[in-house]
Design an enzyme around this catalytic site. Structure first.
Site, PDB file in Angstrom:
ATOM      1  CG  ASP A 208      -2.094  -0.823   1.176  1.00  0.00           C
ATOM      2  OD1 ASP A 208      -2.188  -1.623   0.238  1.00  0.00           O
ATOM      3  OD2 ASP A 208      -2.947  -0.704   2.068  1.00  0.00           O
TER       4      ASP A 208
ATOM      5  CG  HIS B  48      -4.705   2.406  -0.803  1.00  0.00           C
ATOM      6  ND1 HIS B  48      -5.680   1.821  -0.014  1.00  0.00           N
ATOM      7  CD2 HIS B  48      -3.727   2.819   0.064  1.00  0.00           C
ATOM      8  CE1 HIS B  48      -5.308   1.873   1.260  1.00  0.00           C
ATOM      9  NE2 HIS B  48      -4.121   2.488   1.336  1.00  0.00           N
TER      10      HIS B  48
ATOM     11  CG  HIS C 184       1.784   0.020   4.518  1.00  0.00           C
ATOM     12  ND1 HIS C 184       1.343  -0.989   5.345  1.00  0.00           N
ATOM     13  CD2 HIS C 184       0.728   0.866   4.350  1.00  0.00           C
ATOM     14  CE1 HIS C 184       0.072  -0.762   5.685  1.00  0.00           C
ATOM     15  NE2 HIS C 184      -0.322   0.350   5.089  1.00  0.00           N
TER      16      HIS C 184
END
Length: 207
Positions: free
Chosen positions: A8, A60, A151
């Site tokens: 992410d 996202h 991430h």
């Protein structure tokens, strides 16, 4: 056993290429959930590289805000603009959406016509969580059909270091690595609406 590594908050020109280097080194793929606000001419090169390695690029949002607090028209704009930017680079519209902060409500499910993805995380957005702890938690969560939430946000070097342990250990355990889309296909599962997936085999609406 099958698993998906997901990342992410990219793209960027620091951490994203380090993650891609590891995926390329081990001959595996991942799925990147992009914040459209982070896309610029330089970071877009990382997106193209990810695609060239067989990775998938998913949605996202544009601003990474609390979308469960947004009005419907803002929700639609956050998702459509992100998908448009991704398609402009990759030639493919996203099929999956990870809500920022995993904050969801009925309205969000109603307004977003994509499959919602959560995943098993290791708090790797918290600087004090060491690379060793991130690796340990990720390996503890690993099971067939699992979606791993990590991430590649700028400067997140502890996750890069954790991957140097996670990937070879999962390989030694017999896991194969898939994009999220291919994980559903390989497991013979058709995603359904109104469900937030952390594992493709789950039956409940929440992870």
């Amino acid at each position: 056993m099958r698993i998906a590594l997901t990342f992410d908050d990219g793209p960027n020109t620091t951490t994203t290429p380090q993650v891609l280097d590891l995926l390329e080194e081990y001959g595996i793929v991942g799925t990147f959930f992009l914040i459209a606000g982070n896309i610029n001419p330089e970071s877009a090169k990382m997106v193209r590289r990810a695609c060239s390695l067989g990775c998938d690029i998913e949605n996202h949002s544009v601003t990474h805000g609390f979308m469960d607090k947004m009005p419907p028209e803002t929700i639609r704009r956050e998702v459509s603009e992100c998908s448009w930017k991704i398609a402009e680079i990759t030639g493919r519209k996203p099929a999956f959406f990870r809500p920022p902060f995993i904050a969801v409500n009925r309205q969000l499910f109603d307004e977003v016509d994509l499959t919602f993805i959560c995943g098993s995380g290791c708090e790797d957005w918290v600087p004090s969580v060491s690379a060793e702890e991130r690796a340990s938690r990720t390996l503890a969560n690993a099971k067939d059909g699992e979606i791993i939430l990590l991430h590649d946000m700028q400067g997140n070097i502890n996750t890069v270091e954790a991957l140097k342990t996670v990937i070879p250990v999962l390989k030694s355990r017999g896991f194969t690595f898939h994009t999220v889309a291919d994980l559903f296909r390989s497991c013979g599962v058709t995603p359904v609406r109104n469900r937030l997936y952390s594992n493709v085999f789950q039956k409940s609406d929440r992870p």
